[in-house]
Design a protein around this motif. Sequence first.
Motif, PDB file in Angstrom:
ATOM      1  N   HIS B 118       0.865  -1.185   0.000  1.00  0.00           N
ATOM      2  CA  HIS B 118       0.000   0.000   0.000  1.00  0.00           C
ATOM      3  C   HIS B 118       0.893   1.223   0.000  1.00  0.00           C
ATOM      4  O   HIS B 118       1.679   1.412   0.918  1.00  0.00           O
ATOM      5  CB  HIS B 118      -0.905   0.005   1.231  1.00  0.00           C
ATOM      6  CG  HIS B 118      -2.063  -0.925   1.092  1.00  0.00           C
ATOM      7  ND1 HIS B 118      -3.354  -0.516   1.111  1.00  0.00           N
ATOM      8  CD2 HIS B 118      -2.099  -2.262   0.893  1.00  0.00           C
ATOM      9  CE1 HIS B 118      -4.160  -1.550   0.930  1.00  0.00           C
ATOM     10  NE2 HIS B 118      -3.418  -2.631   0.811  1.00  0.00           N
ATOM     11  N   MET B 120       1.571   4.965   0.514  1.00  0.00           N
ATOM     12  CA  MET B 120       1.034   6.138   1.180  1.00  0.00           C
ATOM     13  C   MET B 120       1.696   7.375   0.603  1.00  0.00           C
ATOM     14  O   MET B 120       2.922   7.507   0.655  1.00  0.00           O
ATOM     15  CB  MET B 120       1.312   6.073   2.672  1.00  0.00           C
ATOM     16  CG  MET B 120       0.340   5.191   3.392  1.00  0.00           C
ATOM     17  SD  MET B 120       0.451   5.560   5.140  1.00  0.00           S
ATOM     18  CE  MET B 120      -0.305   4.096   5.794  1.00  0.00           C
ATOM     19  N   PRO B 121       0.897   8.280   0.056  1.00  0.00           N
ATOM     20  CA  PRO B 121       1.454   9.477  -0.559  1.00  0.00           C
ATOM     21  C   PRO B 121       1.765  10.537   0.486  1.00  0.00           C
ATOM     22  O   PRO B 121       1.297  10.453   1.623  1.00  0.00           O
ATOM     23  CB  PRO B 121       0.320   9.942  -1.463  1.00  0.00           C
ATOM     24  CG  PRO B 121      -0.904   9.537  -0.707  1.00  0.00           C
ATOM     25  CD  PRO B 121      -0.568   8.274   0.034  1.00  0.00           C
ATOM     26  N   LYS B 122       2.559  11.523   0.097  1.00  0.00           N
ATOM     27  CA  LYS B 122       2.745  12.685   0.975  1.00  0.00           C
ATOM     28  C   LYS B 122       1.427  13.429   1.094  1.00  0.00           C
ATOM     29  O   LYS B 122       1.078  13.953   2.126  1.00  0.00           O
ATOM     30  CB  LYS B 122       3.836  13.593   0.400  1.00  0.00           C
ATOM     31  CG  LYS B 122       5.204  12.933   0.477  1.00  0.00           C
ATOM     32  CD  LYS B 122       6.321  13.967   0.446  1.00  0.00           C
ATOM     33  CE  LYS B 122       7.656  13.334   0.795  1.00  0.00           C
ATOM     34  NZ  LYS B 122       8.472  13.055  -0.397  1.00  0.00           N
ATOM     35  N   THR B 123       0.699  13.456  -0.009  1.00  0.00           N
ATOM     36  CA  THR B 123      -0.676  13.946   0.008  1.00  0.00           C
ATOM     37  C   THR B 123      -1.411  13.367  -1.189  1.00  0.00           C
ATOM     38  O   THR B 123      -0.801  13.072  -2.203  1.00  0.00           O
ATOM     39  CB  THR B 123      -0.726  15.482  -0.012  1.00  0.00           C
ATOM     40  OG1 THR B 123      -2.078  15.890  -0.172  1.00  0.00           O
ATOM     41  CG2 THR B 123       0.070  16.045  -1.141  1.00  0.00           C
ATOM     42  N   GLY B 124      -2.719  13.157  -1.029  1.00  0.00           N
ATOM     43  CA  GLY B 124      -3.509  12.686  -2.160  1.00  0.00           C
ATOM     44  C   GLY B 124      -3.981  11.255  -2.020  1.00  0.00           C
ATOM     45  O   GLY B 124      -4.201  10.775  -0.922  1.00  0.00           O
ATOM     46  N   LYS B 125      -4.118  10.595  -3.173  1.00  0.00           N
ATOM     47  CA  LYS B 125      -4.763   9.286  -3.240  1.00  0.00           C
ATOM     48  C   LYS B 125      -3.793   8.172  -2.845  1.00  0.00           C
ATOM     49  O   LYS B 125      -2.641   8.172  -3.245  1.00  0.00           O
ATOM     50  CB  LYS B 125      -5.239   9.081  -4.673  1.00  0.00           C
ATOM     51  CG  LYS B 125      -6.222   7.976  -4.884  1.00  0.00           C
ATOM     52  CD  LYS B 125      -6.728   8.049  -6.323  1.00  0.00           C
ATOM     53  CE  LYS B 125      -7.606   6.853  -6.650  1.00  0.00           C
ATOM     54  NZ  LYS B 125      -6.878   5.574  -6.561  1.00  0.00           N
ATOM     55  N   MET B 126      -4.303   7.225  -2.071  1.00  0.00           N
ATOM     56  CA  MET B 126      -3.495   6.056  -1.733  1.00  0.00           C
ATOM     57  C   MET B 126      -3.775   4.963  -2.764  1.00  0.00           C
ATOM     58  O   MET B 126      -4.870   4.882  -3.303  1.00  0.00           O
ATOM     59  CB  MET B 126      -3.890   5.553  -0.350  1.00  0.00           C
ATOM     60  CG  MET B 126      -3.615   6.572   0.725  1.00  0.00           C
ATOM     61  SD  MET B 126      -3.956   5.951   2.343  1.00  0.00           S
ATOM     62  CE  MET B 126      -5.632   6.436   2.553  1.00  0.00           C
TER      63      MET B 126
END
Lengths: 180, 143
Positions: B118, B120-126
Amino acid sequence: MGWIGEYVDSIRSLQFRNVLTQMVSLGMIVASALIIWKGLVCVTGSESPVVVVLSGSMEPGFKRGDILFLHMGKDPIRAGEIVVFNIDGREIPIVHRVIKVHERHETGEVDVLTKGDNNFGDDRLLYARGQLWLHQHHIMGRAVGFLPYVGWVTIIMTEKPIIKYVLIGALALLVVTSKE
Amino acid sequence: MTSISDNLNSPSPTANVHVLNINWFQKQRNGNDEVSLTLNISADLQSMFTWNTKQVFVFLAAEYETPENALNQVSLWDGIIPSKEHASFWIQTTNKYRFIDQGSNLVGKDFNLTLHWHVMPKTGKMFADKIVIPGYRLPNDYR
């Protein structure tokens, strides 16, 4: 002296209209916020489509104050997904990762076990007494998107209510005093 | 919004898992089968990392079907990869989480080992994906 009375009356009615307009615009802002929230609830299929992370149990992935966007969808729950769930007798929902799934053949009912990435053991200690598994009805949604830090606003506002009232007061003042 | 460019990344991960040993294999007092494995896991997930990647959560799950359950997913091991430098790894480990069946169906059971990750982005969609490695089989008797 009648003209003075008329003059005062006209000012009064003008002020009354102004105040009314400003009340309506304040109402519009509140109403549209509600519309956006309820719209999100419908679109995402989750009772609360946006949640704020309150604990460090998912660090370093999610920190306190990060915002998660939830989506329920029709897909069955699978291991590895990050779900938000409610435990009977606990008020605050928990955001943790699914580590075990057992799904029945006919009914599709699921038994789910969760764990926080930063916790040592699984979540059975957090569940209700004697509860071994989560079921579909415990789960409010799964996390699909992520926005860091923004949730601090709500954390600060719940922990320091004065700031909330000052902020709301200031906003209301801004709306009321603003001219078209 | 920042995560839009993540769609342009087309990763090419690899994974390899060996079951080195069945440490023990028994039926619990409550009737559920439990097995302890020693695993050798190697994977290269470097291509998952983009400029918007905060970390990659990786886990290995045993996946199998039983007469009662259409799907059983039991996590055996997981880890957090903090950066691209750590994304090509090799580990020998016993299962970190207990491999317990719901019932007594594990004798001679065929199962898949699936490496999931999985991002995990710094921000946004996973987003998430997996590599299914089929063809594992538990022994025909308890030990």
